[in-house]
Write a protein that holds these residues in place. Structure first.
Motif, PDB file in Angstrom:
ATOM      1  N   GLU A  68      -7.612  -9.531 -15.637  1.00  0.00           N
ATOM      2  CA  GLU A  68      -8.677 -10.106 -14.811  1.00  0.00           C
ATOM      3  C   GLU A  68      -8.185 -11.351 -14.070  1.00  0.00           C
ATOM      4  O   GLU A  68      -8.441 -11.525 -12.870  1.00  0.00           O
ATOM      5  CB  GLU A  68      -9.861 -10.455 -15.710  1.00  0.00           C
ATOM      6  N   VAL A  69      -7.470 -12.230 -14.788  1.00  0.00           N
ATOM      7  CA  VAL A  69      -6.939 -13.451 -14.166  1.00  0.00           C
ATOM      8  C   VAL A  69      -5.904 -13.107 -13.113  1.00  0.00           C
ATOM      9  O   VAL A  69      -5.913 -13.645 -11.998  1.00  0.00           O
ATOM     10  CB  VAL A  69      -6.338 -14.377 -15.237  1.00  0.00           C
ATOM     11  N   GLU A  70      -4.991 -12.203 -13.443  1.00  0.00           N
ATOM     12  CA  GLU A  70      -3.938 -11.850 -12.503  1.00  0.00           C
ATOM     13  C   GLU A  70      -4.505 -11.181 -11.251  1.00  0.00           C
ATOM     14  O   GLU A  70      -4.029 -11.430 -10.131  1.00  0.00           O
ATOM     15  CB  GLU A  70      -2.913 -10.944 -13.186  1.00  0.00           C
ATOM     16  N   GLU A  71      -5.530 -10.345 -11.400  1.00  0.00           N
ATOM     17  CA  GLU A  71      -6.147  -9.699 -10.242  1.00  0.00           C
ATOM     18  C   GLU A  71      -6.783 -10.728  -9.310  1.00  0.00           C
ATOM     19  O   GLU A  71      -6.647 -10.643  -8.085  1.00  0.00           O
ATOM     20  CB  GLU A  71      -7.202  -8.695 -10.706  1.00  0.00           C
ATOM     21  N   LEU A  72      -7.467 -11.705  -9.883  1.00  0.00           N
ATOM     22  CA  LEU A  72      -8.097 -12.733  -9.058  1.00  0.00           C
ATOM     23  C   LEU A  72      -7.039 -13.582  -8.351  1.00  0.00           C
ATOM     24  O   LEU A  72      -7.203 -13.923  -7.170  1.00  0.00           O
ATOM     25  CB  LEU A  72      -9.000 -13.613  -9.918  1.00  0.00           C
ATOM     26  N   LEU A  73      -5.949 -13.911  -9.041  1.00  0.00           N
ATOM     27  CA  LEU A  73      -4.884 -14.681  -8.405  1.00  0.00           C
ATOM     28  C   LEU A  73      -4.251 -13.898  -7.260  1.00  0.00           C
ATOM     29  O   LEU A  73      -3.902 -14.475  -6.219  1.00  0.00           O
ATOM     30  CB  LEU A  73      -3.828 -15.066  -9.446  1.00  0.00           C
ATOM     31  N   GLN A  74      -4.110 -12.595  -7.418  1.00  0.00           N
ATOM     32  CA  GLN A  74      -3.607 -11.772  -6.314  1.00  0.00           C
ATOM     33  C   GLN A  74      -4.583 -11.826  -5.138  1.00  0.00           C
ATOM     34  O   GLN A  74      -4.172 -11.934  -3.980  1.00  0.00           O
ATOM     35  CB  GLN A  74      -3.418 -10.317  -6.782  1.00  0.00           C
ATOM     36  N   TRP A  75      -5.877 -11.771  -5.423  1.00  0.00           N
ATOM     37  CA  TRP A  75      -6.885 -11.750  -4.366  1.00  0.00           C
ATOM     38  C   TRP A  75      -6.843 -13.022  -3.529  1.00  0.00           C
ATOM     39  O   TRP A  75      -7.003 -12.983  -2.309  1.00  0.00           O
ATOM     40  CB  TRP A  75      -8.270 -11.547  -4.970  1.00  0.00           C
ATOM     41  N   VAL A  76      -6.643 -14.172  -4.182  1.00  0.00           N
ATOM     42  CA  VAL A  76      -6.618 -15.440  -3.440  1.00  0.00           C
ATOM     43  C   VAL A  76      -5.217 -15.777  -2.937  1.00  0.00           C
ATOM     44  O   VAL A  76      -4.984 -16.881  -2.428  1.00  0.00           O
ATOM     45  CB  VAL A  76      -7.172 -16.609  -4.293  1.00  0.00           C
ATOM     46  N   GLY A  77      -4.278 -14.850  -3.059  1.00  0.00           N
ATOM     47  CA  GLY A  77      -2.951 -15.037  -2.492  1.00  0.00           C
ATOM     48  C   GLY A  77      -2.011 -15.883  -3.324  1.00  0.00           C
ATOM     49  O   GLY A  77      -1.051 -16.456  -2.796  1.00  0.00           O
ATOM     50  N   LEU A  78      -2.239 -15.934  -4.637  1.00  0.00           N
ATOM     51  CA  LEU A  78      -1.395 -16.743  -5.511  1.00  0.00           C
ATOM     52  C   LEU A  78      -0.663 -15.898  -6.548  1.00  0.00           C
ATOM     53  O   LEU A  78      -0.204 -16.426  -7.562  1.00  0.00           O
ATOM     54  CB  LEU A  78      -2.234 -17.817  -6.221  1.00  0.00           C
ATOM     55  N   GLY A  79      -0.543 -14.613  -6.290  1.00  0.00           N
ATOM     56  CA  GLY A  79       0.130 -13.745  -7.241  1.00  0.00           C
ATOM     57  C   GLY A  79       1.567 -14.148  -7.520  1.00  0.00           C
ATOM     58  O   GLY A  79       2.058 -14.004  -8.644  1.00  0.00           O
ATOM     59  N   GLU A  80       2.242 -14.686  -6.506  1.00  0.00           N
ATOM     60  CA  GLU A  80       3.640 -15.102  -6.670  1.00  0.00           C
ATOM     61  C   GLU A  80       3.758 -16.545  -7.168  1.00  0.00           C
ATOM     62  O   GLU A  80       4.867 -17.032  -7.373  1.00  0.00           O
ATOM     63  CB  GLU A  80       4.383 -14.975  -5.334  1.00  0.00           C
ATOM     64  N   ARG A  81       2.633 -17.219  -7.334  1.00  0.00           N
ATOM     65  CA  ARG A  81       2.666 -18.640  -7.712  1.00  0.00           C
ATOM     66  C   ARG A  81       1.958 -18.896  -9.045  1.00  0.00           C
ATOM     67  O   ARG A  81       1.705 -20.042  -9.395  1.00  0.00           O
ATOM     68  CB  ARG A  81       1.969 -19.477  -6.618  1.00  0.00           C
ATOM     69  N   MET A  82       1.662 -17.846  -9.789  1.00  0.00           N
ATOM     70  CA  MET A  82       0.847 -18.019 -10.990  1.00  0.00           C
ATOM     71  C   MET A  82       1.570 -18.738 -12.115  1.00  0.00           C
ATOM     72  O   MET A  82       0.937 -19.285 -13.014  1.00  0.00           O
ATOM     73  CB  MET A  82       0.303 -16.671 -11.470  1.00  0.00           C
ATOM     74  N   HIS A  83       2.910 -18.772 -12.081  1.00  0.00           N
ATOM     75  CA  HIS A  83       3.639 -19.380 -13.188  1.00  0.00           C
ATOM     76  C   HIS A  83       4.273 -20.714 -12.819  1.00  0.00           C
ATOM     77  O   HIS A  83       5.187 -21.188 -13.515  1.00  0.00           O
ATOM     78  CB  HIS A  83       4.703 -18.408 -13.701  1.00  0.00           C
ATOM     79  N   VAL A  84       3.797 -21.344 -11.745  1.00  0.00           N
ATOM     80  CA  VAL A  84       4.296 -22.663 -11.368  1.00  0.00           C
ATOM     81  C   VAL A  84       3.208 -23.706 -11.629  1.00  0.00           C
ATOM     82  O   VAL A  84       2.019 -23.381 -11.723  1.00  0.00           O
ATOM     83  CB  VAL A  84       4.719 -22.705  -9.885  1.00  0.00           C
ATOM     84  N   VAL A  85       3.618 -24.971 -11.745  1.00  0.00           N
ATOM     85  CA  VAL A  85       2.671 -26.057 -12.005  1.00  0.00           C
ATOM     86  C   VAL A  85       2.122 -26.595 -10.682  1.00  0.00           C
ATOM     87  O   VAL A  85       2.722 -26.388  -9.616  1.00  0.00           O
ATOM     88  CB  VAL A  85       3.344 -27.185 -12.815  1.00  0.00           C
ATOM     89  N   PRO A  86       0.994 -27.276 -10.712  1.00  0.00           N
ATOM     90  CA  PRO A  86       0.347 -27.724  -9.469  1.00  0.00           C
ATOM     91  C   PRO A  86       1.213 -28.613  -8.577  1.00  0.00           C
ATOM     92  O   PRO A  86       1.038 -28.629  -7.350  1.00  0.00           O
ATOM     93  CB  PRO A  86      -0.874 -28.495  -9.980  1.00  0.00           C
ATOM     94  N   GLN A  87       2.157 -29.351  -9.163  1.00  0.00           N
ATOM     95  CA  GLN A  87       2.958 -30.267  -8.364  1.00  0.00           C
ATOM     96  C   GLN A  87       3.758 -29.573  -7.267  1.00  0.00           C
ATOM     97  O   GLN A  87       4.114 -30.197  -6.257  1.00  0.00           O
ATOM     98  CB  GLN A  87       3.927 -31.060  -9.260  1.00  0.00           C
ATOM     99  N   VAL A  88       4.056 -28.289  -7.435  1.00  0.00           N
ATOM    100  CA  VAL A  88       4.855 -27.586  -6.428  1.00  0.00           C
ATOM    101  C   VAL A  88       3.984 -26.745  -5.495  1.00  0.00           C
ATOM    102  O   VAL A  88       4.510 -26.073  -4.609  1.00  0.00           O
ATOM    103  CB  VAL A  88       5.936 -26.694  -7.093  1.00  0.00           C
ATOM    104  N   LEU A  89       2.681 -26.792  -5.671  1.00  0.00           N
ATOM    105  CA  LEU A  89       1.781 -26.052  -4.798  1.00  0.00           C
ATOM    106  C   LEU A  89       1.420 -26.892  -3.584  1.00  0.00           C
ATOM    107  O   LEU A  89       1.326 -28.119  -3.651  1.00  0.00           O
ATOM    108  CB  LEU A  89       0.492 -25.680  -5.543  1.00  0.00           C
ATOM    109  N   SER A  90       1.184 -26.225  -2.460  1.00  0.00           N
ATOM    110  CA  SER A  90       0.683 -26.913  -1.275  1.00  0.00           C
ATOM    111  C   SER A  90      -0.802 -27.236  -1.467  1.00  0.00           C
ATOM    112  O   SER A  90      -1.437 -26.765  -2.416  1.00  0.00           O
ATOM    113  CB  SER A  90       0.861 -26.030  -0.040  1.00  0.00           C
TER     114      SER A  90
END
Length: 219
Positions: free
Chosen positions: A117-139
């Protein structure tokens, strides 16, 4: 689900920034909250989330008068509300996946049963490739999408969102709006604070216009 009756709000001894605000948020409804910068939209959302107490007037949430509630009872009510703040409030020591799944863990849900469920939602919002990084490296836009996913993951009874599409491009803004609409169709009441007239024109929804501390509603 939320009812304001002649609510006024000021910070400290300052000038009152909300004046005699009265409205209700019906179950399953969809509305936009709009108005100029500095009109008090964020303050109004915080009052709805019970993060602030009004200077005067009454606020009822889920048929509970909040004036005399204990902190424990306030926390129980807030768990039924999803919120997206402009400052995101992601936990820096957690990955994107862990931040988004946090509401489920707080409720004691089994991680193995909710991973898909979590992974599907992350894919939907375009974060499927960023799910295992910490917020400091996110835009900034990626942090905003992570905050939206966290607010949506537990299918809250009410969703409050403060400029949820402010840092994303128009195609992704439309996609996120469709996600809010679908959540609303499943029964969640939605309140979106936004300046984006184009976004509001895509949905036939009530508009709550806040200007100089006073609220006018257009059904």
């Amino acid at each position: 689900m939320i009812r304001f009756n002649n609510v006024g709000m000021r910070y400290g001894m300052g000038t009152e920034i909300l004046h005699d605000v009265s409205f209700n948020i019906p179950s399953g409804s969809f509305q936009f909250l709009t108005g100029p910068s500095g009109a008090g939209k964020t303050t109004l959302l915080k009052l709805m989330f019970l993060a602030l107490k009004p200077t005067r007037g009454l606020i009822s949430v889920f048929d509970s008068n909040t004036a005399g509630l204990e902190r424990r009872d306030m926390a129980q009510l807030r768990r039924r509300i999803g919120i997206v703040f402009q400052d995101f409030r992601l936990l820096d020591h957690m990955t994107t996946y862990e931040n988004v799944s946090l509401p489920l863990r707080v409720r004691g849900r089994d991680e193995a049963g909710t991973r898909a469920e979590v992974e599907e939602l992350l894919q939907w919002v375009g974060l499927g490739e960023r799910m295992h990084v910490v917020p400091q490296v996110l835009s900034g836009g990626e942090k905003q999408r992570a905050a939206i996913a966290r607010a949506l993951i537990d299918r809250p009874e009410i969703l409050l969102a403060d400029e949820p599409t402010g840092n994303v491009d128009p195609p992704l803004a439309r996609r996120l709006l469709r996600l809010f609409i679908e959540l609303n169709r499943l029964g969640t009441a939605v309140v979106i604070a936004t300046h984006d007239l184009g976004l509001m024109e895509q949905v036939d929804a009530r508009r709550m216009v806040l200007d100089e501390g006073r609220l006018v509603i257009y059904d």
